[in-house]
Design a protein around this motif. Structure first.
Motif, PDB file in Angstrom:
ATOM      1  N   ASP A  42     -16.833  75.524 112.417  1.00 24.35           N
ATOM      2  CA  ASP A  42     -16.391  76.352 111.295  1.00 24.35           C
ATOM      3  C   ASP A  42     -15.720  75.456 110.259  1.00 24.35           C
ATOM      4  O   ASP A  42     -14.652  74.895 110.495  1.00 24.35           O
ATOM      5  CB  ASP A  42     -15.412  77.411 111.802  1.00 24.35           C
ATOM      6  CG  ASP A  42     -14.981  78.375 110.728  1.00 24.35           C
ATOM      7  OD1 ASP A  42     -15.445  78.240 109.576  1.00 24.35           O
ATOM      8  OD2 ASP A  42     -14.179  79.263 111.035  1.00 24.35           O
ATOM      9  N   LEU A  43     -16.343  75.310 109.099  1.00 22.92           N
ATOM     10  CA  LEU A  43     -15.816  74.421 108.071  1.00 22.92           C
ATOM     11  C   LEU A  43     -14.449  74.863 107.554  1.00 22.92           C
ATOM     12  O   LEU A  43     -13.637  74.034 107.159  1.00 22.92           O
ATOM     13  CB  LEU A  43     -16.805  74.315 106.915  1.00 22.92           C
ATOM     14  CG  LEU A  43     -18.153  73.693 107.256  1.00 22.92           C
ATOM     15  CD1 LEU A  43     -19.071  73.693 106.048  1.00 22.92           C
ATOM     16  CD2 LEU A  43     -17.972  72.284 107.780  1.00 22.92           C
ATOM     17  N   VAL A  44     -14.165  76.163 107.565  1.00 22.26           N
ATOM     18  CA  VAL A  44     -12.859  76.655 107.123  1.00 22.26           C
ATOM     19  C   VAL A  44     -11.777  76.241 108.119  1.00 22.26           C
ATOM     20  O   VAL A  44     -10.647  75.933 107.730  1.00 22.26           O
ATOM     21  CB  VAL A  44     -12.893  78.193 106.938  1.00 22.26           C
ATOM     22  CG1 VAL A  44     -11.528  78.735 106.595  1.00 22.26           C
ATOM     23  CG2 VAL A  44     -13.913  78.561 105.873  1.00 22.26           C
ATOM     24  N   ALA A  45     -12.099  76.192 109.389  1.00 21.64           N
ATOM     25  CA  ALA A  45     -11.124  75.821 110.417  1.00 21.64           C
ATOM     26  C   ALA A  45     -10.837  74.319 110.441  1.00 21.64           C
ATOM     27  O   ALA A  45      -9.811  73.898 110.964  1.00 21.64           O
ATOM     28  CB  ALA A  45     -11.632  76.266 111.791  1.00 21.64           C
ATOM     29  N   ILE A  46     -11.702  73.517 109.856  1.00 20.76           N
ATOM     30  CA  ILE A  46     -11.502  72.069 109.867  1.00 20.76           C
ATOM     31  C   ILE A  46     -10.361  71.652 108.942  1.00 20.76           C
ATOM     32  O   ILE A  46      -9.587  70.759 109.268  1.00 20.76           O
ATOM     33  CB  ILE A  46     -12.798  71.337 109.469  1.00 20.76           C
ATOM     34  CG1 ILE A  46     -13.837  71.521 110.557  1.00 20.76           C
ATOM     35  CG2 ILE A  46     -12.557  69.867 109.213  1.00 20.76           C
ATOM     36  CD1 ILE A  46     -15.191  70.984 110.199  1.00 20.76           C
ATOM     37  N   ARG A  47     -10.213  72.305 107.805  1.00 21.52           N
ATOM     38  CA  ARG A  47      -9.229  71.893 106.802  1.00 21.52           C
ATOM     39  C   ARG A  47      -7.809  71.819 107.355  1.00 21.52           C
ATOM     40  O   ARG A  47      -7.140  70.803 107.175  1.00 21.52           O
ATOM     41  CB  ARG A  47      -9.289  72.808 105.591  1.00 21.52           C
ATOM     42  CG  ARG A  47      -8.434  72.306 104.443  1.00 21.52           C
ATOM     43  CD  ARG A  47      -8.514  73.212 103.233  1.00 21.52           C
ATOM     44  NE  ARG A  47      -8.018  72.685 102.011  1.00 21.52           N
ATOM     45  CZ  ARG A  47      -6.838  72.147 101.794  1.00 21.52           C
ATOM     46  NH1 ARG A  47      -5.996  71.999 102.777  1.00 21.52           N
ATOM     47  NH2 ARG A  47      -6.461  71.719 100.621  1.00 21.52           N
ATOM     48  N   PRO A  48      -7.296  72.856 108.020  1.00 16.54           N
ATOM     49  CA  PRO A  48      -5.919  72.733 108.526  1.00 16.54           C
ATOM     50  C   PRO A  48      -5.759  71.606 109.541  1.00 16.54           C
ATOM     51  O   PRO A  48      -4.703  71.004 109.624  1.00 16.54           O
ATOM     52  CB  PRO A  48      -5.638  74.079 109.186  1.00 16.54           C
ATOM     53  CG  PRO A  48      -6.713  74.985 108.771  1.00 16.54           C
ATOM     54  CD  PRO A  48      -7.844  74.168 108.263  1.00 16.54           C
ATOM     55  N   ILE A  49      -6.804  71.304 110.259  1.00 16.69           N
ATOM     56  CA  ILE A  49      -6.717  70.247 111.267  1.00 16.69           C
ATOM     57  C   ILE A  49      -6.689  68.879 110.592  1.00 16.69           C
ATOM     58  O   ILE A  49      -5.836  68.053 110.877  1.00 16.69           O
ATOM     59  CB  ILE A  49      -7.887  70.346 112.257  1.00 16.69           C
ATOM     60  CG1 ILE A  49      -7.754  71.639 113.062  1.00 16.69           C
ATOM     61  CG2 ILE A  49      -7.926  69.133 113.168  1.00 16.69           C
ATOM     62  CD1 ILE A  49      -8.960  71.973 113.876  1.00 16.69           C
ATOM     63  N   TRP A  50      -7.615  68.617 109.680  1.00 15.57           N
ATOM     64  CA  TRP A  50      -7.730  67.300 109.064  1.00 15.57           C
ATOM     65  C   TRP A  50      -6.735  67.053 107.943  1.00 15.57           C
ATOM     66  O   TRP A  50      -6.444  65.914 107.619  1.00 15.57           O
ATOM     67  CB  TRP A  50      -9.144  67.070 108.545  1.00 15.57           C
ATOM     68  CG  TRP A  50     -10.063  66.721 109.657  1.00 15.57           C
ATOM     69  CD1 TRP A  50     -11.033  67.514 110.173  1.00 15.57           C
ATOM     70  CD2 TRP A  50     -10.095  65.513 110.415  1.00 15.57           C
ATOM     71  NE1 TRP A  50     -11.664  66.869 111.211  1.00 15.57           N
ATOM     72  CE2 TRP A  50     -11.105  65.641 111.380  1.00 15.57           C
ATOM     73  CE3 TRP A  50      -9.357  64.337 110.381  1.00 15.57           C
ATOM     74  CZ2 TRP A  50     -11.404  64.637 112.287  1.00 15.57           C
ATOM     75  CZ3 TRP A  50      -9.658  63.334 111.287  1.00 15.57           C
ATOM     76  CH2 TRP A  50     -10.677  63.501 112.223  1.00 15.57           C
ATOM     77  N   VAL A  51      -6.205  68.108 107.318  1.00 20.56           N
ATOM     78  CA  VAL A  51      -5.260  67.912 106.217  1.00 20.56           C
ATOM     79  C   VAL A  51      -3.826  68.127 106.679  1.00 20.56           C
ATOM     80  O   VAL A  51      -2.987  67.242 106.557  1.00 20.56           O
ATOM     81  CB  VAL A  51      -5.606  68.846 105.038  1.00 20.56           C
ATOM     82  CG1 VAL A  51      -4.581  68.731 103.933  1.00 20.56           C
ATOM     83  CG2 VAL A  51      -6.996  68.526 104.508  1.00 20.56           C
ATOM     84  N   VAL A  52      -3.542  69.299 107.227  1.00 18.78           N
ATOM     85  CA  VAL A  52      -2.174  69.635 107.613  1.00 18.78           C
ATOM     86  C   VAL A  52      -1.721  68.838 108.831  1.00 18.78           C
ATOM     87  O   VAL A  52      -0.604  68.320 108.870  1.00 18.78           O
ATOM     88  CB  VAL A  52      -2.056  71.151 107.879  1.00 18.78           C
ATOM     89  CG1 VAL A  52      -0.664  71.510 108.347  1.00 18.78           C
ATOM     90  CG2 VAL A  52      -2.421  71.935 106.629  1.00 18.78           C
ATOM     91  N   ASN A  53      -2.558  68.707 109.834  1.00 13.45           N
ATOM     92  CA  ASN A  53      -2.184  68.035 111.078  1.00 13.45           C
ATOM     93  C   ASN A  53      -2.737  66.621 111.183  1.00 13.45           C
ATOM     94  O   ASN A  53      -2.858  66.079 112.280  1.00 13.45           O
ATOM     95  CB  ASN A  53      -2.670  68.852 112.276  1.00 13.45           C
ATOM     96  CG  ASN A  53      -2.047  70.221 112.302  1.00 13.45           C
ATOM     97  OD1 ASN A  53      -0.861  70.372 112.034  1.00 13.45           O
ATOM     98  ND2 ASN A  53      -2.838  71.231 112.601  1.00 13.45           N
ATOM     99  N   ALA A  54      -3.062  66.005 110.062  1.00 13.08           N
ATOM    100  CA  ALA A  54      -3.689  64.687 110.079  1.00 13.08           C
ATOM    101  C   ALA A  54      -2.818  63.633 110.750  1.00 13.08           C
ATOM    102  O   ALA A  54      -3.331  62.719 111.395  1.00 13.08           O
ATOM    103  CB  ALA A  54      -4.036  64.253 108.658  1.00 13.08           C
ATOM    104  N   ASP A  55      -1.497  63.750 110.632  1.00 12.22           N
ATOM    105  CA  ASP A  55      -0.626  62.733 111.225  1.00 12.22           C
ATOM    106  C   ASP A  55      -0.659  62.739 112.744  1.00 12.22           C
ATOM    107  O   ASP A  55      -0.264  61.775 113.383  1.00 12.22           O
ATOM    108  CB  ASP A  55       0.809  62.893 110.722  1.00 12.22           C
ATOM    109  CG  ASP A  55       1.381  64.270 110.971  1.00 12.22           C
ATOM    110  OD1 ASP A  55       0.592  65.234 111.071  1.00 12.22           O
ATOM    111  OD2 ASP A  55       2.614  64.388 111.064  1.00 12.22           O
ATOM    112  N   HIS A  56      -1.171  63.804 113.357  1.00 15.11           N
ATOM    113  CA  HIS A  56      -1.303  63.861 114.820  1.00 15.11           C
ATOM    114  C   HIS A  56      -2.623  63.267 115.307  1.00 15.11           C
ATOM    115  O   HIS A  56      -2.841  63.141 116.499  1.00 15.11           O
ATOM    116  CB  HIS A  56      -1.207  65.307 115.314  1.00 15.11           C
ATOM    117  CG  HIS A  56       0.116  65.935 115.035  1.00 15.11           C
ATOM    118  ND1 HIS A  56       1.260  65.583 115.698  1.00 15.11           N
ATOM    119  CD2 HIS A  56       0.466  66.883 114.137  1.00 15.11           C
ATOM    120  CE1 HIS A  56       2.274  66.298 115.236  1.00 15.11           C
ATOM    121  NE2 HIS A  56       1.817  67.083 114.287  1.00 15.11           N
ATOM    122  N   LEU A  57      -3.511  62.931 114.392  1.00 15.71           N
ATOM    123  CA  LEU A  57      -4.845  62.449 114.744  1.00 15.71           C
ATOM    124  C   LEU A  57      -5.016  60.986 114.375  1.00 15.71           C
ATOM    125  O   LEU A  57      -6.056  60.556 113.907  1.00 15.71           O
ATOM    126  CB  LEU A  57      -5.901  63.290 114.027  1.00 15.71           C
ATOM    127  CG  LEU A  57      -5.861  64.782 114.324  1.00 15.71           C
ATOM    128  CD1 LEU A  57      -6.794  65.528 113.397  1.00 15.71           C
ATOM    129  CD2 LEU A  57      -6.205  65.047 115.769  1.00 15.71           C
TER     130      LEU A  57
END
Length: 88
Positions: A42-57
């Motif tokens: 789901d492309l909409v679900a990717i944004r919070p993961i890669w932008v908001v939580n990027a420091d955890h990845l």
């Protein structure tokens, strides 16, 4: 004899999973040997993961050696502090 003795490229495997499960769950997870992999569908679900939580990845465990192979200095291959500096 086409394909005998060869294994599919990871890109082909991921494309097959994406095609098979697209439109159903927002993500699927599986193991490649012993390494867990999450495939976001789901492309909409990717944004919070890669932008908001990027420091955890930050730590991906991929090869990088900037001194001998400068092309490995990118957001996909860098880890830790070097990744944070490049990510900004």
């Amino acid at each position: 004899m086409k394909g005998v003795g060869s294994k599919p490229h990871i890109a082909d495997v991921l494309r097959r999973f994406y095609t098979l499960y697209s439109g159903q769950p927002p993500f699927i997870d599986f193991f490649a040997c012993l390494k867990p992999i999450v495939l976001m569908l789901d492309l909409v679900a990717i944004r919070p993961i890669w932008v908001v939580n990027a420091d955890h990845l930050q730590d991906r465990g991929l090869y990088n050696n900037v001194s001998t192979d400068p092309l490995t200095q990118n957001l996909i291959q860098l880890d830790g502090t070097a990744w944070k500096e490049l990510h900004g």
